[in-house]
Design a protein around this motif. Structure first.
Motif, PDB file in Angstrom:
ATOM      1  N   UNK A   3      16.245 -13.812 -54.559  1.00  0.00           N
ATOM      2  CA  UNK A   3      14.964 -14.278 -55.079  1.00  0.00           C
ATOM      3  C   UNK A   3      13.804 -13.687 -54.273  1.00  0.00           C
ATOM      4  N   UNK A   4      13.905 -13.697 -52.943  1.00  0.00           N
ATOM      5  CA  UNK A   4      12.857 -13.134 -52.090  1.00  0.00           C
ATOM      6  C   UNK A   4      12.707 -11.633 -52.343  1.00  0.00           C
ATOM      7  N   UNK A   5      13.808 -10.923 -52.402  1.00  0.00           N
ATOM      8  CA  UNK A   5      13.751  -9.479 -52.638  1.00  0.00           C
ATOM      9  C   UNK A   5      13.168  -9.174 -54.020  1.00  0.00           C
ATOM     10  N   UNK A   6      13.451 -10.019 -55.004  1.00  0.00           N
ATOM     11  CA  UNK A   6      12.862  -9.842 -56.332  1.00  0.00           C
ATOM     12  C   UNK A   6      11.343 -10.008 -56.262  1.00  0.00           C
ATOM     13  N   UNK A   7      10.867 -10.982 -55.493  1.00  0.00           N
ATOM     14  CA  UNK A   7       9.422 -11.179 -55.311  1.00  0.00           C
ATOM     15  C   UNK A   7       8.801  -9.966 -54.623  1.00  0.00           C
ATOM     16  N   UNK A   8       9.460  -9.476 -53.599  1.00  0.00           N
ATOM     17  CA  UNK A   8       8.954  -8.304 -52.886  1.00  0.00           C
ATOM     18  C   UNK A   8       8.891  -7.103 -53.839  1.00  0.00           C
ATOM     19  N   UNK A   9       9.940  -6.943 -54.636  1.00  0.00           N
ATOM     20  CA  UNK A   9      10.001  -5.844 -55.608  1.00  0.00           C
ATOM     21  C   UNK A   9       8.859  -5.963 -56.619  1.00  0.00           C
ATOM     22  N   UNK A  10       8.566  -7.177 -57.068  1.00  0.00           N
ATOM     23  CA  UNK A  10       7.473  -7.411 -58.012  1.00  0.00           C
ATOM     24  C   UNK A  10       6.116  -7.046 -57.404  1.00  0.00           C
ATOM     25  N   UNK A  11       6.022  -7.093 -56.082  1.00  0.00           N
ATOM     26  CA  UNK A  11       4.784  -6.735 -55.386  1.00  0.00           C
ATOM     27  C   UNK A  11       4.756  -5.246 -54.998  1.00  0.00           C
ATOM     28  N   UNK A  12       5.668  -4.468 -55.572  1.00  0.00           N
ATOM     29  CA  UNK A  12       5.625  -3.028 -55.399  1.00  0.00           C
ATOM     30  C   UNK A  12       6.493  -2.469 -54.289  1.00  0.00           C
ATOM     31  N   UNK A  13       7.271  -3.299 -53.636  1.00  0.00           N
ATOM     32  CA  UNK A  13       8.150  -2.801 -52.585  1.00  0.00           C
ATOM     33  C   UNK A  13       9.411  -2.236 -53.232  1.00  0.00           C
ATOM     34  N   UNK A  14       9.728  -1.009 -52.875  1.00  0.00           N
ATOM     35  CA  UNK A  14      10.914  -0.336 -53.412  1.00  0.00           C
ATOM     36  C   UNK A  14      12.141  -0.775 -52.625  1.00  0.00           C
ATOM     37  N   UNK A  15      13.210  -1.092 -53.336  1.00  0.00           N
ATOM     38  CA  UNK A  15      14.481  -1.461 -52.711  1.00  0.00           C
ATOM     39  C   UNK A  15      15.396  -0.251 -52.777  1.00  0.00           C
ATOM     40  N   UNK A  16      15.942   0.151 -51.632  1.00  0.00           N
ATOM     41  CA  UNK A  16      16.812   1.328 -51.580  1.00  0.00           C
ATOM     42  C   UNK A  16      18.114   0.989 -50.868  1.00  0.00           C
ATOM     43  N   UNK A  17      19.141   1.793 -51.166  1.00  0.00           N
ATOM     44  CA  UNK A  17      20.440   1.615 -50.520  1.00  0.00           C
ATOM     45  C   UNK A  17      21.293   2.853 -50.751  1.00  0.00           C
ATOM     46  N   UNK A  18      22.259   3.048 -49.890  1.00  0.00           N
ATOM     47  CA  UNK A  18      23.218   4.136 -50.045  1.00  0.00           C
ATOM     48  C   UNK A  18      24.609   3.616 -50.390  1.00  0.00           C
ATOM     49  N   UNK A  19      24.934   2.423 -49.938  1.00  0.00           N
ATOM     50  CA  UNK A  19      26.269   1.880 -50.152  1.00  0.00           C
ATOM     51  C   UNK A  19      26.453   1.281 -51.531  1.00  0.00           C
ATOM     52  N   UNK A  20      27.688   1.236 -51.989  1.00  0.00           N
ATOM     53  CA  UNK A  20      28.014   0.714 -53.309  1.00  0.00           C
ATOM     54  C   UNK A  20      27.617  -0.751 -53.443  1.00  0.00           C
ATOM     55  N   UNK A  21      27.959  -1.575 -52.445  1.00  0.00           N
ATOM     56  CA  UNK A  21      27.652  -3.001 -52.509  1.00  0.00           C
ATOM     57  C   UNK A  21      26.148  -3.225 -52.522  1.00  0.00           C
ATOM     58  N   UNK A  22      25.428  -2.509 -51.684  1.00  0.00           N
ATOM     59  CA  UNK A  22      23.975  -2.664 -51.617  1.00  0.00           C
ATOM     60  C   UNK A  22      23.316  -2.210 -52.914  1.00  0.00           C
ATOM     61  N   UNK A  23      23.816  -1.147 -53.509  1.00  0.00           N
ATOM     62  CA  UNK A  23      23.274  -0.690 -54.788  1.00  0.00           C
ATOM     63  C   UNK A  23      23.521  -1.734 -55.873  1.00  0.00           C
ATOM     64  N   UNK A  24      24.662  -2.390 -55.811  1.00  0.00           N
ATOM     65  CA  UNK A  24      24.961  -3.465 -56.750  1.00  0.00           C
ATOM     66  C   UNK A  24      23.940  -4.590 -56.596  1.00  0.00           C
ATOM     67  N   UNK A  25      23.626  -4.977 -55.332  1.00  0.00           N
ATOM     68  CA  UNK A  25      22.625  -6.010 -55.087  1.00  0.00           C
ATOM     69  C   UNK A  25      21.294  -5.622 -55.714  1.00  0.00           C
ATOM     70  N   UNK A  26      20.887  -4.374 -55.516  1.00  0.00           N
ATOM     71  CA  UNK A  26      19.597  -3.905 -56.036  1.00  0.00           C
ATOM     72  C   UNK A  26      19.593  -3.939 -57.565  1.00  0.00           C
ATOM     73  N   UNK A  27      20.655  -3.463 -58.184  1.00  0.00           N
ATOM     74  CA  UNK A  27      20.736  -3.488 -59.649  1.00  0.00           C
ATOM     75  C   UNK A  27      20.603  -4.909 -60.163  1.00  0.00           C
ATOM     76  N   UNK A  28      21.270  -5.836 -59.502  1.00  0.00           N
ATOM     77  CA  UNK A  28      21.223  -7.246 -59.884  1.00  0.00           C
ATOM     78  C   UNK A  28      19.800  -7.801 -59.774  1.00  0.00           C
ATOM     79  N   UNK A  29      19.121  -7.444 -58.693  1.00  0.00           N
ATOM     80  CA  UNK A  29      17.753  -7.920 -58.462  1.00  0.00           C
ATOM     81  C   UNK A  29      16.795  -7.315 -59.485  1.00  0.00           C
ATOM     82  N   UNK A  30      16.911  -6.033 -59.732  1.00  0.00           N
ATOM     83  CA  UNK A  30      15.987  -5.355 -60.642  1.00  0.00           C
ATOM     84  C   UNK A  30      16.192  -5.764 -62.099  1.00  0.00           C
ATOM     85  N   UNK A  31      17.391  -6.185 -62.454  1.00  0.00           N
ATOM     86  CA  UNK A  31      17.644  -6.664 -63.815  1.00  0.00           C
ATOM     87  C   UNK A  31      17.075  -8.050 -64.037  1.00  0.00           C
ATOM     88  N   UNK A  32      16.869  -8.777 -62.910  1.00  0.00           N
ATOM     89  CA  UNK A  32      16.284 -10.114 -62.987  1.00  0.00           C
ATOM     90  C   UNK A  32      17.307 -11.113 -63.304  1.00  0.00           C
TER      91      UNK A  32
END
Length: 90
Positions: free
Chosen positions: A61-90
């Motif tokens: 939820x916090x990362x989604x708020x940060x993303x909504x305020x223009x902060x880019x979420x990045x990752x190299x690992x598979x698990x972290x990319x999964x987290x980002x996809x989940x957050x960006x889909x809402x």
């Protein structure tokens, strides 16, 4: 355990998160972000989640708020990319 480091990443200010982002650690990340928004520290333009091993619902939820305020979420690992996809889909 959680580690939050401010680094210059490709010319941008970035927060590098390492460890489990859950429970009281989420509040610590939020405090870092709020201090930056208040001008007490450099405002990050991205958050690197490559080394995050776990994230609870409050963290997402916090990362989604940060993303909504223009902060880019990045990752190299598979698990972290999964987290980002989940957050960006809402």
């Amino acid at each position: 355990m959680l580690r939050i480091t401010t680094r210059n990443i490709a010319g941008d200010v970035g927060l590098v998160i390492e460890g489990k982002l859950a429970g009281p650690c989420v509040s610590e990340l939020e405090n870092c972000w709020r201090r930056a928004v208040a001008g007490e520290s450099p405002l990050p333009s991205l958050v690197d989640l490559t080394n995050v091993s776990f994230m609870d619902a409050n963290a997402k939820q916090l990362l989604a708020q940060m993303h909504e305020h223009g902060i880019k979420l990045v990752a190299n690992g598979l698990m972290s990319k999964f987290f980002i996809d989940e957050i960006e889909r809402g």
